[in-house]
Design a protein around this motif. Structure first.
Motif, short mmCIF file in Angstrom:
data_model
loop_
_atom_site.label_atom_id
_atom_site.label_comp_id
_atom_site.label_asym_id
_atom_site.label_seq_id
_atom_site.Cartn_x
_atom_site.Cartn_y
_atom_site.Cartn_z
N VAL A 50 0.85 -1.20 0.00
CA VAL A 50 0.00 0.00 0.00
C VAL A 50 0.89 1.25 0.00
O VAL A 50 0.60 2.22 -0.71
CB VAL A 50 -0.97 -0.01 1.21
N TRP A 51 1.96 1.22 0.77
CA TRP A 51 2.89 2.35 0.81
C TRP A 51 3.52 2.57 -0.57
O TRP A 51 3.59 3.70 -1.05
CB TRP A 51 3.96 2.13 1.87
N LEU A 52 3.98 1.48 -1.20
CA LEU A 52 4.56 1.60 -2.55
C LEU A 52 3.55 2.17 -3.53
O LEU A 52 3.89 2.98 -4.39
CB LEU A 52 5.05 0.24 -3.05
N GLN A 53 2.29 1.77 -3.39
CA GLN A 53 1.25 2.26 -4.29
C GLN A 53 0.95 3.74 -4.07
O GLN A 53 0.41 4.40 -4.95
CB GLN A 53 -0.03 1.44 -4.12
N ALA B 214 5.06 8.69 -8.87
CA ALA B 214 5.63 7.84 -9.93
C ALA B 214 7.15 7.92 -10.01
O ALA B 214 7.81 6.91 -10.29
CB ALA B 214 5.02 8.23 -11.28
N ASP B 215 7.75 9.07 -9.72
CA ASP B 215 9.20 9.20 -9.83
C ASP B 215 9.95 8.55 -8.66
O ASP B 215 11.16 8.43 -8.70
CB ASP B 215 9.60 10.67 -9.96
N CYS C 276 4.80 -3.85 -8.11
CA CYS C 276 4.08 -3.86 -6.83
C CYS C 276 3.37 -2.54 -6.57
O CYS C 276 2.45 -2.47 -5.77
CB CYS C 276 5.04 -4.15 -5.68
N ALA C 277 3.81 -1.49 -7.24
CA ALA C 277 3.22 -0.17 -7.03
C ALA C 277 2.02 0.09 -7.94
O ALA C 277 1.30 1.06 -7.75
CB ALA C 277 4.27 0.91 -7.24
N GLU C 278 1.81 -0.78 -8.93
CA GLU C 278 0.68 -0.61 -9.83
C GLU C 278 -0.63 -0.93 -9.11
O GLU C 278 -0.71 -1.92 -8.39
CB GLU C 278 0.81 -1.53 -11.04
N VAL C 279 -1.63 -0.11 -9.32
CA VAL C 279 -2.97 -0.39 -8.80
C VAL C 279 -3.83 -0.72 -10.01
O VAL C 279 -4.21 0.16 -10.78
CB VAL C 279 -3.54 0.82 -8.03
#
Length: 172
Positions: free
Chosen positions: A91-94, A98-99, A131-134
């Protein structure tokens, strides 16, 4: 309904087990029907969810009174907290701009087959761009957000199992 679930240890374990089965069916539906590929942190969350389900199944089948219940409850709690940690990390990564998102790394299967276990855990924990993609949301929460809620709920049920004094069933 919640009162019935919380009425005895076995029903709590049955609920946790069935919830884990339903959540894993949902995860595989997302993967194989909707085409959402799991990232390394997603795979780690799946492994933790399966572990929680198996512990709950053993607790359900064993009956889990006395010391056994304490062991199962502590294990459930530890795995749930671990799941909260992994889901929280995702969740934190998301939430990162973006940079600031880390670069994409190798997939889970490649890491397990080619990296030492500690290196695999390290890479899993760091997460990657994938992992950051939602790719799916419901009520404003991603899959990782909902998984975090479920792990939190399982941790609370494990604590409940530890502190609740259940009365033995009456025999007639």
């Amino acid at each position: 309904m919640l009162q019935n679930i919380l009425s005895n240890r076995r029903s709590v374990y049955a609920f946790i087990f069935l919830a884990c089965v339903a959540l894993m069916i949902t995860a595989y539906f997302f993967q194989y029907v909707m085409g959402l590929e799991p990232c390394p942190l997603c795979m780690a969350q799946r492994l933790i969810m399966i572990s929680i389900g198996l512990i709950a199944l053993v607790g359900l089948l064993h009956g889990s009174f006395g010391w056994a219940n304490k062991i199962y409850s502590v294990l459930l709690f530890l795995f749930a907290v671990g799941g909260m940690s992994v889901a929280g990390r995702q969740v934190w990564l998301q939430s990162l701009p973006a940079d600031q998102v880390p670069a994409c790394g190798p997939d889970f299967e490649f890491m397990v087959n080619n990296f030492p276990i500690l290196k695999t855990v390290e890479v899993l924990w760091r997460g990657s761009g994938s992992c950051a993609e939602v790719s799916w949301e419901f009520l404003g929460l991603s899959i990782a957000g909902w998984t975090f809620i479920w792990f939190t709920f399982f941790a609370m049920l494990a604590i409940y199992q530890l502190i609740k004094r259940f009365t033995p069933a009456k025999t007639v």
